[in-house]
Design an enzyme around this catalytic site. Structure first.
Site, PDB file in Angstrom:
ATOM      1  N   SER A  62       7.879   4.570  -9.920  1.00  0.00           N
ATOM      2  CA  SER A  62       6.833   4.164 -10.863  1.00  0.00           C
ATOM      3  C   SER A  62       5.450   4.710 -10.524  1.00  0.00           C
ATOM      4  O   SER A  62       4.554   4.694 -11.370  1.00  0.00           O
ATOM      5  CB  SER A  62       6.756   2.637 -10.941  1.00  0.00           C
ATOM      6  OG  SER A  62       6.228   2.084  -9.756  1.00  0.00           O
ATOM      7  N   LYS A 133       0.647  -0.423  -7.420  1.00  0.00           N
ATOM      8  CA  LYS A 133       0.138   0.122  -8.678  1.00  0.00           C
ATOM      9  C   LYS A 133      -1.283   0.646  -8.451  1.00  0.00           C
ATOM     10  O   LYS A 133      -1.892   0.417  -7.418  1.00  0.00           O
ATOM     11  CB  LYS A 133       0.101  -0.944  -9.779  1.00  0.00           C
ATOM     12  CG  LYS A 133       1.444  -1.602 -10.087  1.00  0.00           C
ATOM     13  CD  LYS A 133       2.437  -0.650 -10.705  1.00  0.00           C
ATOM     14  CE  LYS A 133       3.784  -1.328 -10.958  1.00  0.00           C
ATOM     15  NZ  LYS A 133       4.834  -0.365 -11.308  1.00  0.00           N
TER      16      LYS A 133
END
Length: 268
Positions: A62, A133
């Site tokens: 991701s 993230k």
């Protein structure tokens, strides 16, 4: 009868027994000392990783191309300990409990403790609630996607996100949110394969991550050897002003915009 010879033989036997006993005691002390040193090293590493620098295993794609599957990143846990706050562009590890995942009852405490110890040393995958993230919006920011050129804008300023995976759109999910104070809007660099703040629009919290849930900043890639490097900083947000252009700060329409999946599954 040669008593002198008998005495000499007994003395030699006693000496051999004494040397054997001493060798056994020395060996036991050596093993005990080695064990104590090993335990002390383990305790030091656990304390160091708990308070200063913790390795995390990246389990998904991701955050590609910045982070690859299998990378072990070193997370600086002191980055935000002395008044500093996460900034736009920082790559952070955070506990998603209550924001990305629902709170659940704890399982076996012994198994959990062993897993936490292994994860703290980078020997096991992080908890299911740990995510990595990039910070795109901080408290008070208005984050909108997308403008006529397909770019995300923050506080009215379009952002050139050169770190996004080649071929990915900034987002296939349109949104227009204002980040409440004390929270973050975070997204993965591989937008089509990242489950991030976009996936929680319309849910309690609206995909915002509380700042106090941030574990630390990912500053280095420590493994594999061929990937040794710092996590590159970005100047993508250099022109973004500190507060929303409409002057409303952290108030407004947080969480508005259509909800929908941000792409593929998987944490990280």
């Amino acid at each position: 009868m040669d008593t002198e010879a008998q005495h000499t033989e007994r003395d030699r036997s006693s000496d051999e027994e004494e040397r054997s006993r001493s060798a056994r005691m020395s060996g036991a002390l050596t093993w005990r000392g080695t064990g104590l040193v090993g335990v002390a090293c383990m305790v030091f590493l656990l304390l160091f990783s708990h308070f200063v620098l913790q390795p995390f295993l990246v389990p998904s794609g991701s955050m590609e191309p910045t982070l690859q599957v299998g990378d072990r990143i070193l997370v600086n846990k002191l980055a935000y300990r002395f008044g500093d706050q996460p900034r736009r562009g920082d790559v952070v590890v955070f506990d998603g409990t209550g924001s990305f995942v629902q709170e659940e009852q704890g399982g076996n405490p012994v198994t959990g403790a062993l897993h936490d110890a292994a994860a703290a040393l980078g020997l096991a995958e992080p908890d299911e609630t740990d995510f990595v993230k990039r910070v795109v919006g901080t408290g008070g920011d208005r984050v909108v996607c997308c403008d006529k050129d397909g770019r995300i804008s923050v506080n009215g300023v379009p952002v050139q996100e050169r770190y996004v995976m080649l071929g990915d759109q900034p987002s296939r999910v349109p949104f227009d949110i204002v980040v409440p104070p004390g929270t973050l809007w975070v997204m993965g660099d591989h937008r089509s394969q990242s489950s991030d703040s976009r996936d929680h629009l319309g849910q309690p919290g609206g995909g915002m991550v509380p700042v106090d849930k941030v574990v630390g900043r990912a500053d280095w890639i420590g493994w594999p050897v061929g990937r040794w490097s710092t996590v590159a900083e970005t100047d993508a947000f250099a022109a973004v002003p500190d507060w929303a252009a409409d002057g409303h700060g952290g108030t407004g329409h947080a969480g508005t915009g259509p909800a929908g999946p941000g792409g593929g599954q998987g944490r990280g």
